[in-house]
Design an enzyme around this catalytic site. Structure first.
Site, short mmCIF file in Angstrom:
data_model
loop_
_atom_site.label_atom_id
_atom_site.label_comp_id
_atom_site.label_asym_id
_atom_site.label_seq_id
_atom_site.Cartn_x
_atom_site.Cartn_y
_atom_site.Cartn_z
CG HIS A 1 -24.51 3.02 -40.91
ND1 HIS A 1 -23.67 3.86 -40.47
CD2 HIS A 1 -24.79 3.59 -41.90
CE1 HIS A 1 -23.35 4.89 -41.27
NE2 HIS A 1 -24.16 4.73 -42.07
CG ASP B 1 -28.71 2.22 -36.74
OD1 ASP B 1 -29.44 2.93 -36.86
OD2 ASP B 1 -27.40 2.08 -37.41
CD GLN C 1 -31.90 4.35 -43.61
OE1 GLN C 1 -32.94 5.25 -43.87
NE2 GLN C 1 -30.74 5.20 -43.77
CE LYS D 1 -29.28 8.35 -42.00
NZ LYS D 1 -28.45 8.33 -42.90
CB CYS E 1 -21.76 3.76 -43.80
SG CYS E 1 -21.10 5.36 -44.35
C1 PLP Z 1 -28.69 2.35 -40.50
C2 PLP Z 1 -27.79 3.83 -40.20
N1 PLP Z 1 -27.14 3.83 -38.99
C3 PLP Z 1 -26.44 4.87 -39.02
C4 PLP Z 1 -26.44 5.93 -39.84
C5 PLP Z 1 -25.53 7.08 -39.47
O1 PLP Z 1 -26.07 8.23 -39.28
P1 PLP Z 1 -25.62 9.72 -38.90
O2 PLP Z 1 -24.52 9.77 -39.99
O3 PLP Z 1 -26.68 10.56 -39.11
O4 PLP Z 1 -24.99 9.31 -37.52
C6 PLP Z 1 -27.18 5.72 -41.30
C7 PLP Z 1 -26.97 6.90 -41.97
O5 PLP Z 1 -25.93 7.11 -42.64
C8 PLP Z 1 -27.80 4.70 -41.09
O6 PLP Z 1 -28.26 4.41 -42.49
#
Ligand code: PLP
Lengths: 143, 409
Positions: free
Chosen positions: B122, B199, B202, B225, B365
């Site tokens: 991401h 990370d 998910q 999430k 993203c």
């Molecule tokens: C794998 C992953 N990493 C990071 C993020 C970023 O999350 P956030 O926007 O809550 O910081 C997301 C979600 O958009 C994600 O799916």
């Protein structure tokens, strides 16, 4: 909101049978446009002779709205004077941003794209090719 | 223990209709819906004990402080942390990853050092490392993925060098759904002396997590999430790392003492929590993880795997669909991204919306991932505890409708 408002017959037709796809060669102006949010990309190329858009083509990938809009745009401005193309661009942008009452300028088939206004996130899809064309024209002769 | 069918009653939003159809929410990888218990916790905080924490001596401030710190303990237990102080609250995982890059990275990464991530990250797990690499003159390297959306680990021991300082990777891909073998990668990374950042955006919402058993050094998560409100997430890190790291943001609450020209830092974890915190949402996050624990994270994972298996099978009946990521449900989270011949993802999502179906269309993203696949965008359907098979049937029917509308049937 009904989908027929958005996906009018003429739009689906231009999407499945795009007109003026490709690149004009030789071209007087080539311009790339992109919609970073959805990854749509477009290239507009054109040739002008004696103040008239002799040829204009588009290439790229995108949703039905962006592709149909580009196809309808090329059909509309091809063979028309640059000044008229600029007026059409202004009228189209005005219609999409609801600044202008429909019918103020006769946009013909392009009015089918009015339905997009009811789907605000899609307005950018419809205007991408037009903005790119405008930038290409600016390259030739600053507005 | 299975997820009870009555679970949907806990989620007020799911009762509504859109465009005259029941809401079919298949975008939980984007953000999850919130159970009544979480919403109530938020309301209770604002109605009964809204006060700033760590400051007041009066009763409601003490209650707010106690509940806030209790939320930290709940999250620590949920993740398998050694102690609550190993959990730092942030706004979201993006901030958590930036915190690591800034506070650990700037101290330890120098010119010529390497940072290893993957091609399926991401943007949140790419851009902070790009900042760091640019600032320190370090080099970014990436573990590739194969046609099934799985990391290619054959070359890992060549990608890992004595210059590798950080290995950062996604636990469960938000686009492919792939569950990456984090424990194995962590072992190999440690053998080369690198620290491992995960990370968990998910993974934490969807499967049991034990950060110590995973053997990693940093683990980020994001509350929205995992049934909690937007605006709170966090970072787990081993205490030794947190002790040694410099603060990320300076200001109130993160200090021990302040003079006009310098300051000393508060203890871990508060030295990373500068300024007034998101108290209400954090307390609600504590309630969210309790809710998940009551369901049982094994049951949550099993429920989603069953749905994923069912969806993969149903979607096979939709002509022209190209499913991204692993073909089967093994080592796969409840995320299915796909592309359809001749129809752009935005158009698909638009037609699905008419049937009340919420999916994500775009690059989610993960632009480098999409670029590698040679596509600009895809559609993603993602599942959670409240998702049902009937909803997946609606998805399949709606996709068939897309094909006839755009005449690609
Ligand atoms: C794998 C992953 N990493 C990071 C993020 C970023 O999350 P956030 O926007 O809550 O910081 C997301 C979600 O958009 C994600 O799916």
């Amino acid at each position: 909101m009904s989908l027929d408002t958005l996906y009018r017959e003429v739009i689906l037709d231009h999407y499945s049978h795009p007109r003026n796809r490709g690149v004009v060669e030789p071209a007087d102006a080539v311009r790339d446009g992109a919609n970073p949010l959805c990854g749509d990309e477009i290239r507009v190329s054109l040739r002008v002779r004696d103040g008239v858009v002799e040829d204009v083509r588009f290439e790229g990938k995108g949703c039905s709205i962006s592709q149909a809009s580009a196809s309808m745009m090329t059909e509309r401005v091809k063979g028309r004077p640059v000044e008229e193309a600029r007026r059409t661009i202004a009228a189209f942008k005005g219609m999409m941003h609801a600044e202008q009452a429909p019918g103020a300028d006769d946009l013909g088939d392009l009015e089918a794209l009015q339905g997009v206004r009811k789907f605000p996130v899609r307005v950018k899809c419809a205007t991408l090719s037009w903005i790119t064309l405008e930038l290409a024209l600016d390259e030739l002769s600053p507005a | 223990m299975a997820i009870p069918a009555t679970i949907r009653d806990d989620f007020p939003i799911l009762k509504q209709r859109v465009h005259g159809k029941p809401l079919v929410y298949l975008d939980s990888a984007n953000t999850s819906q919130k159970p009544r218990a979480v919403i109530d916790a938020l309301v209770r905080y604002y109605e009964e004990y809204n006060a700033n924490i760590h400051r007041g001596v009066y009763a409601i401030a003490e209650r707010a402080t106690a509940e806030y710190e209790a939320a930290r303990a709940k999250v620590a237990r949920f993740l398998g942390a050694a102690e609550p102080a190993e959990v730092v609250f942030t706004r979201n995982i993006t901030e958590a990853l930036n915190l690591v890059a800034h506070s650990w990275g700037r101290r330890h990464v120098g010119p010529g050092d390497e940072i290893l991530t993957t091609e399926m990250e991401h943007h949140s797990d790419l851009v902070p490392w790009q900042f760091l690499a640019q600032e320190r003159g370090a080099r970014l390297r990436h573990i590739p993925f194969d046609d099934a959306g799985r990391l290619v680990l054959g070359d890992l021991d060549r990608l890992l060098t004595e210059r590798t300082k950080i290995v950062s990777l996604v636990h469960v891909s938000n686009t492919f759904g792939t569950v990456n073998p984090v424990a194995e990668i962590a072992r190999r990374a440690h053998a080369h002396g690198a620290v491992v950042v995960v990370d968990g955006a998910q993974s934490a919402p969807h499967r049991p997590i034990d950060v110590q058993a995973l053997g990693v050094d940093f683990f980020g998560f994001t509350g929205h999430k995992m049934l909690a409100p937007m605006g709170v997430g966090g970072l787990w890190a081993r205490r030794a790392f947190l002790e040694e790291m410099e603060p990320f943001l300076g200001g109130g609450e993160m200090i021990s003492d302040v003079w006009l020209d310098h300051a000393t830092w508060n203890e871990v974890p508060w030295k990373f929590e500068a300024g007034t915190q998101n108290v209400g949402d954090t307390i609600a996050l504590g309630v969210a993880v309790e809710y998940l624990e009551a369901l049982g994270m094994d049951a949550v994972a099993a429920h989603e795997q069953e749905l994923t298996a069912y969806a993969l099978e149903q979607l096979r009946d939709v002509p022209g669909l190209r499913i991204l990521g692993p073909a089967g449900p093994a080592d796969r989270g409840g995320v299915i991204s796909f592309a359809m011949d001749g129809v752009h993802p935005h158009d698909i999502a638009q037609v699905l919306d008419e049937d009340g179906v919420c999916v994500r269309a775009g690059h989610h993203c993960t632009k480098p991932l999409h670029r590698r696949l040679g596509i600009g965008a895809s559609v993603r359907a993602s599942f959670y505890v409240y998702t049902t098979r009937e909803e997946l049937d609606v998805l399949t029917r709606s996709l068939l409708k897309v094909r006839s509308l755009f005449r690609v049937a």
